[in-house]
Design an enzyme around this catalytic site. Sequence first.
Site, PDB file in Angstrom:
ATOM      1  N   PHE A 203      -5.084  -5.941  -6.061  1.00 33.18           N
ATOM      2  CA  PHE A 203      -3.791  -5.287  -5.859  1.00 33.18           C
ATOM      3  C   PHE A 203      -2.736  -6.197  -5.246  1.00 33.18           C
ATOM      4  O   PHE A 203      -1.593  -6.250  -5.732  1.00 33.18           O
ATOM      5  CB  PHE A 203      -3.955  -4.035  -4.977  1.00 33.18           C
ATOM      6  N   ASN A 204      -3.042  -6.891  -4.148  1.00 38.05           N
ATOM      7  CA  ASN A 204      -2.014  -7.677  -3.459  1.00 38.05           C
ATOM      8  C   ASN A 204      -1.400  -8.737  -4.362  1.00 38.05           C
ATOM      9  O   ASN A 204      -0.193  -9.009  -4.285  1.00 38.05           O
ATOM     10  CB  ASN A 204      -2.594  -8.350  -2.207  1.00 38.05           C
TER      11      ASN A 204
ATOM     12  N   ASN B 296       0.816  -1.208   0.000  1.00 33.91           N
ATOM     13  CA  ASN B 296       0.000   0.000   0.000  1.00 33.91           C
ATOM     14  C   ASN B 296       0.851   1.260   0.000  1.00 33.91           C
ATOM     15  O   ASN B 296       0.456   2.296  -0.541  1.00 33.91           O
ATOM     16  CB  ASN B 296      -0.926   0.001   1.223  1.00 33.91           C
TER      17      ASN B 296
ATOM     18  N   THR C 280      -1.692  -9.983   4.681  1.00 34.96           N
ATOM     19  CA  THR C 280      -2.734  -9.092   4.166  1.00 34.96           C
ATOM     20  C   THR C 280      -2.160  -8.058   3.200  1.00 34.96           C
ATOM     21  O   THR C 280      -2.794  -7.031   2.949  1.00 34.96           O
ATOM     22  CB  THR C 280      -3.470  -8.384   5.324  1.00 34.96           C
TER      23      THR C 280
END
Length: 309
Positions: free
Chosen positions: A164-165, A39, A124
């Site tokens: 995204f991850n 992020n 996460t």
Amino acid sequence: MPKPIIMDCDPGHDDAIAIFLAAGSPEVDIQAITTVSGNARIEHTTKNALIVAEMAGLRNVPVAEGAGEPLVRTAVTAPHIHGETGLEGPELPEPEKIVEGQHGVDLTAELLLHAEEPITLVPTGPLTNIAWLLKRYPGVKKNIKDIVLMGGGSYGNWTPAAEFNIYADPEAARIVFESGLPVTMAGLDLTHQALAGDEEKEFLRGAGTKAAAFTAELLDYFAGTYRSLFGFFAAPLHDACAAAFSINENVFSTEHLPVNVETSGTYTMGMTVIDSLQTTGKAPNVHVARDLNNDVFWSMLKKALERLP
């Protein structure tokens, strides 16, 4: 006895809430928090993890910095969603807690190798640290109970196909998904059911703690970016879903299916290809999250916030 877990994260508004949820849940014992670039850049995600761990009262839980770059690609971050620091919105204190001198992957390996019982990994963010762990320390697999991750889904939020991850390090995701370990994937199909609108934010504020107030501030900012970018009326608590499942497997249903990670498609790089009808004949390798029990989820989160400082 509480279940031992290790949280690997890239805080990130929803990572912070996931840490609060686990920290306030007596069913789990956080052995360590490791950080990864995602992020925001690694220097920000590590500082944010220190801040959140301190706010959650995790004074004796080590926070170790992990990978700052994906396995083979250039790092991508999400400043338009989380801000440059990764935790834009609330005023952030300078942490007194100090990062460990040991690399996050090495700390995780050490904890696993000396574990008295198998440990659940709860990543996460991008899966870089977990992939490095499995490559460098294959002997730890016997002490990994399972991996409960946030990532993937049948559609994307970074590209039309990729979440995204997974997009941030698809090679790492492929290593994890093909590891032979029990993997539960809380993807967008599930996490977009965990939406914190005004009613949910007031419900969480009702916990009456500093952590609850901070959570509401995080959600105010996060909801704003999701409204402007995606037209969402509320903020999805992606990462808290994975943390919740590590605490209570009744929080969402799963289906055991074959899942592959696309690492080279022009339009689909980073896609988690879920074989829902099992057309490939491949053995199922991932427990894919399906339906959220909202009553259980929100009750868990509020009770956790009530237990925090």
